[in-house]
Write a protein that holds these residues in place. Structure first.
Motif, short mmCIF file in Angstrom:
data_model
loop_
_atom_site.label_atom_id
_atom_site.label_comp_id
_atom_site.label_asym_id
_atom_site.label_seq_id
_atom_site.Cartn_x
_atom_site.Cartn_y
_atom_site.Cartn_z
N THR A 3 23.65 -0.95 -1.64
CA THR A 3 23.39 -2.39 -1.67
C THR A 3 21.96 -2.65 -1.21
O THR A 3 21.54 -2.16 -0.16
CB THR A 3 24.37 -3.16 -0.77
OG1 THR A 3 25.71 -2.91 -1.20
CG2 THR A 3 24.09 -4.65 -0.81
N HIS A 5 19.58 -5.41 0.18
CA HIS A 5 19.55 -6.71 0.82
C HIS A 5 18.12 -7.24 0.70
O HIS A 5 17.22 -6.80 1.42
CB HIS A 5 19.97 -6.60 2.28
CG HIS A 5 21.34 -6.05 2.47
ND1 HIS A 5 22.48 -6.84 2.49
CD2 HIS A 5 21.79 -4.76 2.63
CE1 HIS A 5 23.55 -6.08 2.66
NE2 HIS A 5 23.15 -4.82 2.75
N TYR A 26 23.85 -0.52 -8.51
CA TYR A 26 23.71 -0.97 -7.13
C TYR A 26 24.10 -2.43 -7.02
O TYR A 26 24.13 -3.17 -8.01
CB TYR A 26 22.28 -0.78 -6.63
CG TYR A 26 21.25 -1.70 -7.27
CD1 TYR A 26 20.76 -2.81 -6.58
CD2 TYR A 26 20.76 -1.48 -8.55
CE1 TYR A 26 19.82 -3.65 -7.15
CE2 TYR A 26 19.83 -2.31 -9.13
CZ TYR A 26 19.36 -3.41 -8.43
OH TYR A 26 18.43 -4.24 -9.00
N GLU A 27 24.42 -2.84 -5.80
CA GLU A 27 24.72 -4.23 -5.54
C GLU A 27 23.47 -4.92 -5.01
O GLU A 27 22.73 -4.35 -4.20
CB GLU A 27 25.86 -4.35 -4.53
CG GLU A 27 26.29 -5.79 -4.26
CD GLU A 27 27.47 -5.90 -3.30
OE1 GLU A 27 27.89 -7.03 -3.00
OE2 GLU A 27 27.95 -4.84 -2.83
N LYS A 29 21.93 -8.33 -3.11
CA LYS A 29 22.19 -9.54 -2.34
C LYS A 29 20.85 -10.17 -1.96
O LYS A 29 19.99 -9.50 -1.39
CB LYS A 29 22.99 -9.21 -1.07
CG LYS A 29 24.40 -8.74 -1.32
CD LYS A 29 25.17 -8.56 -0.02
CE LYS A 29 26.61 -8.13 -0.28
NZ LYS A 29 27.37 -7.96 0.98
N ILE A 56 18.62 -1.66 3.23
CA ILE A 56 19.69 -1.29 2.31
C ILE A 56 20.90 -0.85 3.11
O ILE A 56 20.78 -0.47 4.29
CB ILE A 56 19.29 -0.14 1.35
CG1 ILE A 56 19.00 1.15 2.13
CG2 ILE A 56 18.12 -0.55 0.48
CD1 ILE A 56 18.97 2.41 1.28
N SER A 57 22.05 -0.92 2.48
CA SER A 57 23.24 -0.30 3.04
C SER A 57 23.82 0.62 1.98
O SER A 57 23.69 0.37 0.78
CB SER A 57 24.27 -1.35 3.49
OG SER A 57 24.58 -2.25 2.45
N ASP A 58 24.44 1.69 2.45
CA ASP A 58 25.05 2.66 1.54
C ASP A 58 26.26 3.23 2.27
O ASP A 58 26.12 4.13 3.11
CB ASP A 58 24.06 3.76 1.18
CG ASP A 58 24.53 4.61 -0.01
OD1 ASP A 58 25.50 4.20 -0.68
OD2 ASP A 58 23.93 5.67 -0.27
#
Length: 214
Positions: A3, A5, A26-27, A29, A56-58
């Motif tokens: 993701t 961000h 990927y997401e 936001k 980012i988050s993963d």
């Protein structure tokens, strides 16, 4: 799930572009700044201890810092793309510009911005001459490099370009810096603007703003 961000009008546009160049699943936001061009909202600041973009988050991982994120995404998902290996003739140039971007170029630009945010006339600051000299040297280096090679990393686009373009476009627009005196920079940005991945990324990252390529 990876993701990105993205904080509006920030360096995190780099990471959106990187994911689009690699054609990753990927997401995305997007977070709006308070007051349009103001500070990051509380929910963005809560993502990472520094409270700044990019993040980012993963899965359980939460990672900040543009260079670290580029290395992580390319190492985990890139399959060798956008990062020349140690035996590639462009390896050293790629490394230099990748690290020079935030280590010197953006740091120099931010130095001037911090003085202005403090309410000080930069022209009256003791550090004004130092910042002005470093800024001029930086732009001269950029112009010279883009006269030597089509991309900062050399023959093809690399993460050095992913890092550098923000300072030449969105960040430059916020500072009101002209590139009229830099034909190589103008050529380069024109080329970047034709890349479908860059256009997709900017349409996601800054839907209300046309990419600043001139």
């Amino acid at each position: 799930m990876l993701t990105v961000h993205h904080l509006g009008l920030s360096q995190s546009e780099r990471i959106v572009w990187l994911c689009e160049e690699l054609e990753l699943d990927y997401e995305f936001k997007r977070y709006e700044r308070i007051g349009g061009k103001g500070y990051a909202p509380p929910e963005y600041k809560a993502l990472h201890p520094m409270g700044i973009a990019p993040v980012i988050s993963d899965g359980a991982l939460m990672l900040g810092e543009s260079g670290a994120i580029c290395d992580y995404i390319c190492g985990r998902y890139g399959d060798g793309r956008l990062t020349p290996g140690p035996n590639h003739p462009d390896f050293a140039d790629h490394l230099f510009w990748f690290h020079w971007c935030n280590g010197t170029f953006m740091a120099t630009l931010m130095g001037g911005s911090v003085i202005q945010l403090a309410g000080t006339d930069i022209s009256a600051s003791p550090g004004a001459a130092f910042i002005a000299d470093r800024t001029a040297r930086a732009w001269d280096m950029i112009e010279a490099r883009l006269g030597e090679a089509p991309f900062f990393g050399g023959r093809v686009l690399t993460t050095a370009d992913i890092m550098m373009v923000y300072g030449l476009t969105t960040s430059r627009a916020m500072r009101g810096t002209s590139i009229d005196a830099f034909p190589n920079v103008r050529r380069y940005l024109s080329d970047i603007g034709t890349r479908p991945a860059y256009r997709r990324a900017m349409a996601k990252a800054e839907p209300a703003m046309e990419p600043v390529l001139t």
